[in-house]
Design a protein around this motif. Structure first.
Motif, PDB file in Angstrom:
ATOM      1  N   HIS A 156     -10.977   2.440   1.137  1.00 39.01           N
ATOM      2  CA  HIS A 156      -9.970   3.487   0.912  1.00 39.01           C
ATOM      3  C   HIS A 156     -10.384   4.773   1.608  1.00 39.01           C
ATOM      4  O   HIS A 156     -11.348   4.800   2.383  1.00 39.01           O
ATOM      5  CB  HIS A 156      -9.687   3.650  -0.588  1.00 39.01           C
TER       6      HIS A 156
ATOM      7  N   ASP B  16     -10.823  -2.362   9.557  1.00 37.33           N
ATOM      8  CA  ASP B  16     -10.503  -0.954   9.262  1.00 37.33           C
ATOM      9  C   ASP B  16     -11.381  -0.004  10.078  1.00 37.33           C
ATOM     10  O   ASP B  16     -10.903   0.978  10.631  1.00 37.33           O
ATOM     11  CB  ASP B  16     -10.698  -0.658   7.769  1.00 37.33           C
TER      12      ASP B  16
ATOM     13  N   ASP C 263      -5.149   0.569  -4.424  1.00 36.50           N
ATOM     14  CA  ASP C 263      -4.747  -0.084  -3.178  1.00 36.50           C
ATOM     15  C   ASP C 263      -3.829   0.789  -2.330  1.00 36.50           C
ATOM     16  O   ASP C 263      -3.810   0.688  -1.122  1.00 36.50           O
ATOM     17  CB  ASP C 263      -4.042  -1.412  -3.479  1.00 36.50           C
ATOM     18  N   ALA C 264      -3.068   1.677  -3.002  1.00 35.05           N
ATOM     19  CA  ALA C 264      -2.146   2.530  -2.266  1.00 35.05           C
ATOM     20  C   ALA C 264      -2.918   3.473  -1.339  1.00 35.05           C
ATOM     21  O   ALA C 264      -2.360   3.984  -0.382  1.00 35.05           O
ATOM     22  CB  ALA C 264      -1.292   3.326  -3.236  1.00 35.05           C
ATOM     23  N   ARG C 265      -4.191   3.723  -1.670  1.00 39.56           N
ATOM     24  CA  ARG C 265      -5.008   4.620  -0.832  1.00 39.56           C
ATOM     25  C   ARG C 265      -5.823   3.828   0.174  1.00 39.56           C
ATOM     26  O   ARG C 265      -6.707   4.370   0.818  1.00 39.56           O
ATOM     27  CB  ARG C 265      -5.978   5.431  -1.689  1.00 39.56           C
ATOM     28  N   ALA C 266      -5.595   2.529   0.235  1.00 41.32           N
ATOM     29  CA  ALA C 266      -6.371   1.707   1.158  1.00 41.32           C
ATOM     30  C   ALA C 266      -6.035   2.110   2.588  1.00 41.32           C
ATOM     31  O   ALA C 266      -4.881   2.427   2.897  1.00 41.32           O
ATOM     32  CB  ALA C 266      -6.069   0.236   0.932  1.00 41.32           C
TER      33      ALA C 266
ATOM     34  N   ALA D  47      -5.769   0.278   5.095  1.00 36.55           N
ATOM     35  CA  ALA D  47      -4.788  -0.662   5.646  1.00 36.55           C
ATOM     36  C   ALA D  47      -3.367  -0.252   5.276  1.00 36.55           C
ATOM     37  O   ALA D  47      -2.436  -0.412   6.076  1.00 36.55           O
ATOM     38  CB  ALA D  47      -5.089  -2.070   5.148  1.00 36.55           C
ATOM     39  N   ALA D  48      -3.192   0.315   4.079  1.00 42.12           N
ATOM     40  CA  ALA D  48      -1.840   0.710   3.648  1.00 42.12           C
ATOM     41  C   ALA D  48      -1.336   1.872   4.513  1.00 42.12           C
ATOM     42  O   ALA D  48      -0.163   1.898   4.894  1.00 42.12           O
ATOM     43  CB  ALA D  48      -1.856   1.108   2.174  1.00 42.12           C
ATOM     44  N   TYR D  49      -2.221   2.812   4.824  1.00 48.47           N
ATOM     45  CA  TYR D  49      -1.821   3.923   5.699  1.00 48.47           C
ATOM     46  C   TYR D  49      -1.497   3.419   7.104  1.00 48.47           C
ATOM     47  O   TYR D  49      -0.566   3.875   7.752  1.00 48.47           O
ATOM     48  CB  TYR D  49      -2.940   4.967   5.783  1.00 48.47           C
ATOM     49  N   ARG D  50      -2.325   2.478   7.540  1.00 53.31           N
ATOM     50  CA  ARG D  50      -2.115   1.925   8.893  1.00 53.31           C
ATOM     51  C   ARG D  50      -0.748   1.261   8.961  1.00 53.31           C
ATOM     52  O   ARG D  50       0.024   1.487   9.876  1.00 53.31           O
ATOM     53  CB  ARG D  50      -3.227   0.910   9.191  1.00 53.31           C
ATOM     54  N   GLU D  51      -0.457   0.445   7.926  1.00 57.29           N
ATOM     55  CA  GLU D  51       0.827  -0.260   7.911  1.00 57.29           C
ATOM     56  C   GLU D  51       1.999   0.702   7.792  1.00 57.29           C
ATOM     57  O   GLU D  51       3.091   0.431   8.265  1.00 57.29           O
ATOM     58  CB  GLU D  51       0.845  -1.304   6.784  1.00 57.29           C
ATOM     59  N   ALA D  52       1.747   1.870   7.166  1.00 58.29           N
ATOM     60  CA  ALA D  52       2.822   2.864   7.026  1.00 58.29           C
ATOM     61  C   ALA D  52       3.019   3.652   8.323  1.00 58.29           C
ATOM     62  O   ALA D  52       3.885   4.523   8.393  1.00 58.29           O
ATOM     63  CB  ALA D  52       2.494   3.810   5.881  1.00 58.29           C
TER      64      ALA D  52
END
Ligand code: GLU
Length: 296
Positions: free
Chosen positions: A15, A59, A264-267, A269-274
């Motif tokens: 994260h 990551d 997980d929202a701070r992962a 990968a989540a930012y990358r996907e966003a």
């Protein structure tokens, strides 16, 4: 030459806090023409998952943080940790402990143990010492604990244990930090070096590996500042070099809570996907740690 390392546990996605830690260490290595190493702290086999090893490498690569040399997996280094443990056993500084977590909790709450007001150390409640002077059966499951008072006595008082902190602890502690023996006995206690399931504990593995990998600078979150006196003591007992420490503020969420693996929202990968860029993620991490981003 300086050597920095990033040592995540492959037990969840990275994260923003990890991004900040890894980037800070990588940046210091690059600015000084040094090395940046990656180590997987994968000794807790019940929580490790193969996909998290891959995710960590993906990551870091996406963030542009390339590491030098092969990744070191702690699970491949058990013989080295066992050798260090043997050394401490032979020096008479450890003992076998048959207590379960529940036994420890019960002993702490029992008035006859005289431990009311037991401190809370880096590993949780301070162990009340139930098994310290017992001869626990080798055939039943047991943990190995460091007898902290004996260990401190084994270090001559003319040989001060100090570490150099170039970041800061949670209360702003910085500079030359001396290990406080009285405080270690009441606030740290007899830490576990090898668990009941046989796994080597973090404190022992981390000092053995930082020495083996020639780590000169340890950059990590200030939640581990309280564990550093344990590491300093083990370095002394095992005759290992002492790196310079740089503890940094923790990245917090909008409610001021520290991030955890479950966020997980701070992962990253989540930012990358966003659709955020690596630069934006690093800036976001620096803002969460209330630190102005260093120029790249
Ligand atoms: N493996 C630890 C973690 O993921 C870091 C240990 C260290 O940097 O010393 O929190």
């Amino acid at each position: 030459m300086i050597t920095e390392r990033f040592a995540p546990s492959p037990t969840g996605p990275l994260h923003l806090g990890h991004a900040y830690s890894a980037w800070t260490a990588w940046q210091a290595a690059k600015e000084n023409g040094g090395r940046f190493l990656l180590r997987m702290e994968d000794l807790d086999r019940s929580r490790v998952r193969p996909e998290f090893y891959r995710g960590i490498e993906e990551d870091l690569t996406w963030l542009g943080l390339t590491w030098d040399g092969p990744v070191l997996n702690q699970s491949d280094r058990v013989a080295a940790y066992q050798a260090a443990l043997q050394h401490l056993n032979k020096a008479g500084l450890t003992y076998r402990c048959g207590c379960t977590r529940r036994d420890v909790a019960q002993a702490i709450s029992a008035p006859q143990e005289g431990s009311s007001g037991a401190g809370h150390g880096p590993d949780g409640p301070v162990y009340p010492g139930t098994c310290r002077n017992k001869n626990i059966d080798r055939d039943a499951p047991y943990a190995t604990r460091l007898n902290i008072a004996a260990a401190l006595r084994a270090v001559p008082s003319t040989d001060p244990m100090v570490f150099n902190e170039i970041g800061a602890g949670p209360d702003g502690q910085t500079g030359a930090i001396a290990v406080n023996a009285a405080q270690m006995i009441t606030e740290v206690g007899d830490v576990v070096l090898s668990r009941r399931d046989g796994a080597i504990a973090y404190h022992l593995a981390v000092v053995v590996d930082d020495a083996k990998q020639g780590v000169t600078h340890v950059t990590r979150g200030c939640d581990l500042f309280a564990a550093t006196p344990i590491h300093r003591l083990l370095q002394k007992l095992l005759d290992l070099p002492v790196p310079i420490y740089r503890h940094h503020p923790l990245v917090r969420d909008d409610n001021g809570r520290r991030l955890a693996k479950r966020d997980d929202a701070r992962a990253i990968a989540a930012y990358r996907e966003a659709g955020l860029s690596a630069e934006q993620v690093i800036e976001h991490a620096c803002a969460g740690a209330e630190i102005a981003p260093l120029t790249r």
